[in-house]
Design an enzyme around this catalytic site. Structure first.
Site, PDB file in Angstrom:
ATOM      1  CD  GLU A 170      32.065  44.408  57.262  1.00  0.00           C
ATOM      2  OE1 GLU A 170      31.997  45.559  57.763  1.00  0.00           O
ATOM      3  OE2 GLU A 170      32.438  44.208  56.086  1.00  0.00           O
ATOM      4  CG  ASP A 203      37.300  43.010  49.909  1.00  0.00           C
ATOM      5  OD1 ASP A 203      36.984  41.820  49.765  1.00  0.00           O
ATOM      6  OD2 ASP A 203      36.513  43.947  49.707  1.00  0.00           O
TER       7      ASP A 203
HETATM    8  C1  GLC Z   1      33.455  43.467  52.137  1.00  0.00           C
HETATM    9  C2  GLC Z   1      34.057  42.084  52.300  1.00  0.00           C
HETATM   10  C3  GLC Z   1      33.520  41.164  51.233  1.00  0.00           C
HETATM   11  C4  GLC Z   1      32.002  41.186  51.281  1.00  0.00           C
HETATM   12  C5  GLC Z   1      31.460  42.613  51.143  1.00  0.00           C
HETATM   13  C6  GLC Z   1      29.970  42.712  51.359  1.00  0.00           C
HETATM   14  O1  GLC Z   1      33.878  44.057  50.957  1.00  0.00           O
HETATM   15  O2  GLC Z   1      35.451  42.137  52.255  1.00  0.00           O
HETATM   16  O3  GLC Z   1      34.006  39.869  51.415  1.00  0.00           O
HETATM   17  O4  GLC Z   1      31.474  40.388  50.291  1.00  0.00           O
HETATM   18  O5  GLC Z   1      32.066  43.412  52.107  1.00  0.00           O
HETATM   19  O6  GLC Z   1      29.640  42.252  52.640  1.00  0.00           O
END
Ligand code: GLC
Length: 441
Positions: free
Chosen positions: A412, A171
């Site tokens: 994460e 993102d």
């Molecule tokens: C964040 C990450 C994305 C992922 C989402 C859900 O937005 O950047 O890649 O899919 O989280 O985990």
């Protein structure tokens, strides 16, 4: 990793995936990400194929619930029982006639990994179950790739354009954030920036309610991403209309197109196996993307980059995306160039591989996609290194990734300097890809 430690790690990974299970699908992390996300579910299916192929098959099938009439697979499918008013209001998918009626979804996509996930799941299922599973999912995935090329390959060159950084999955990656920082944007965004009111975006986000703001997208990046989503919405999230309007930002994103090339390989293989016919014009596009990636290569810089569709310029921001083409069928000299980039000190801090190299101006070891090490990109690189015969380096990276998760938990993302875990806890793709990595080391 010794078998006793590996056994413990595997059990803990499966526990995380059980706690995040929501019937047929798995959420990325219960509090911060309670819905279903596209590429997350693909990674979950790939990992679960090692432990529970039937559940992995449901994970892929559940993604298809969200498919739009035009073939798009959305990046999010909302859980019916979770109140998330801000995010739902942004999309309001049911106002669009092309969206499914029975589930609420977002209106953009995410890295196109369903074909890759289906390939892994089919390889793990017994033959008769694999046949039934593929007969169900392959036609839908073909329609998804048709959509990608019909609506997003604006120049007809085999590279698809993204309308928002959320589509690339990385993102807040510096390549997109640089373009957004230069983007004019709507008047209300300019005023909010001038009056230093970007903090108002915190009212619309849930992540900073639970996690330190230093680990998440900055307020300025958050405001611009929200503004870009609203502008894209005004144009029906339609790349051709956005392009004509000149209002948005369109990128031939390196990471996305790389993963598309990989997915195309899997899709062609699955179609052959299931006797699914692919329209000749789609077949031609599927074959084009891998080679078209070469046009993103910048020989002066020695690596590929994303391209700004509006100006035609390369986006000059070093990120982990430049290493990802290793997962594709590269000529040996290109692969060797990328392996050399990966081996350089800037990509080899104590806990590699950082999402942004450590000597880049944007590098921040704590913040989301601006530096932390992520398990999904490490898994992709392990796979790419294997593909190009770099077995020792692949095993080293896989082993290191497993040690990092074993010591610091299923976070994460992780500090590339200390290994400390950041972001959402009990993160599903970290757990799922641990199952995969344990199988390859
Ligand atoms: C964040 C990450 C994305 C992922 C989402 C859900 O937005 O950047 O890649 O899919 O989280 O985990």
């Amino acid at each position: 990793m010794k078998s006793e430690r590996a056994g413990g790690l595997r059990r803990r990974a499966l526990d995380v995936l059980d706690r995040n299970r929501r019937g047929d699908w798995t959420c990325p992390s219960s509090r911060i990400y309670p819905h279903q996300w596209l590429w997350d579910s693909c990674f979950v299916a790939i990992g679960l194929a090692r432990a529970d192929p039937e559940r992995a098959a449901s994970e892929v099938r559940a993604l298809l619930r969200g498919q739009w009439a035009n073939g798009m697979l959305p990046h999010m499918i909302f859980a019916p029982d979770v109140r998330d008013a801000g995010s739902r209001r942004l999309w309001r998918s049911r106002a669009d006639a092309r969206a499914p009626r029975d589930v609420a979804t977002s209106c953009i996509t995410q890295p196109p990994l369903p074909a890759v996930a289906a390939w892994h799941v089919a390889a793990a299922l017994p033959d008769d179950r694999a046949g039934a599973f593929l007969a169900e999912v392959v036609p839908a995935i073909v329609r998804y790739h048709e959509w990608l090329y019909r609506e997003r390959d604006l120049r007809g060159d085999g590279l698809v354009a993204l309308v928002h950084p959320w589509e690339c999955g990385l993102d807040t990656t510096p390549s997109w954030m640089q373009l957004l920082a230069r983007w004019r944007g709507p008047w209300w965004m300019r005023i909010a920036q001038r009056l230093r009111l970007a903090r108002v975006v915190r009212f619309f986000r849930t992540d900073t309610r639970y996690l330190p703001a230093t680990q998440r997208a900055s307020d300025d990046d958050g405001l611009r991403m929200l503004a870009l989503a609203r502008v894209a919405k005004r144009h029906g999230f339609d790349a051709a209309r956005i392009s004509l309007s000149g209002d948005g930002v369109l990128v031939e994103d390196l990471a996305f197109n790389t993963l598309l090339a990989l997915a195309n390989e899997c899709l062609r293989d699955l179609a052959r196996r299931t006797g699914t016919s692919i329209d000749p014009s789609l077949e031609a596009r599927l074959a084009l993307t891998g080679g078209a990636l070469d046009s993103l290569w910048d020989d002066a810089r020695g690596h590929p980059t994303s391209r700004d569709v509006t100006t035609g310029d390369a986006v000059d921001a070093p990120t982990i995306a430049m290493l990802l083409p290793l997962v594709t069928d590269l000529p040996p000299e290109r692969a060797a160039q990328l392996v050399a980039v990966l081996r350089a000190a800037r990509f080899q801090p104590a806990h590699p591989v950082p999402s942004v190299p450590t000597d880049a101006a944007e590098f921040d070891p704590e913040r989301y996609w601006k530096g932390p090490t992520w398990v999904n990109t490490n898994w992709l690189l392990v796979r790419g290194l294997e593909r190009h015969g770099e077995h020792a380096l692949a095993a080293e990276l896989a082993g290191h990734t497993l040690d990092m998760v074993d010591e610091h938990g299923f976070a994460e993302y992780f500090s590339p300097l200390t290994g400390e875990g950041y972001g959402a806890p009990e993160f599903s793709w970290t757990a799922a890809l641990v199952l995969e990595l344990l199988a390859v080391v």
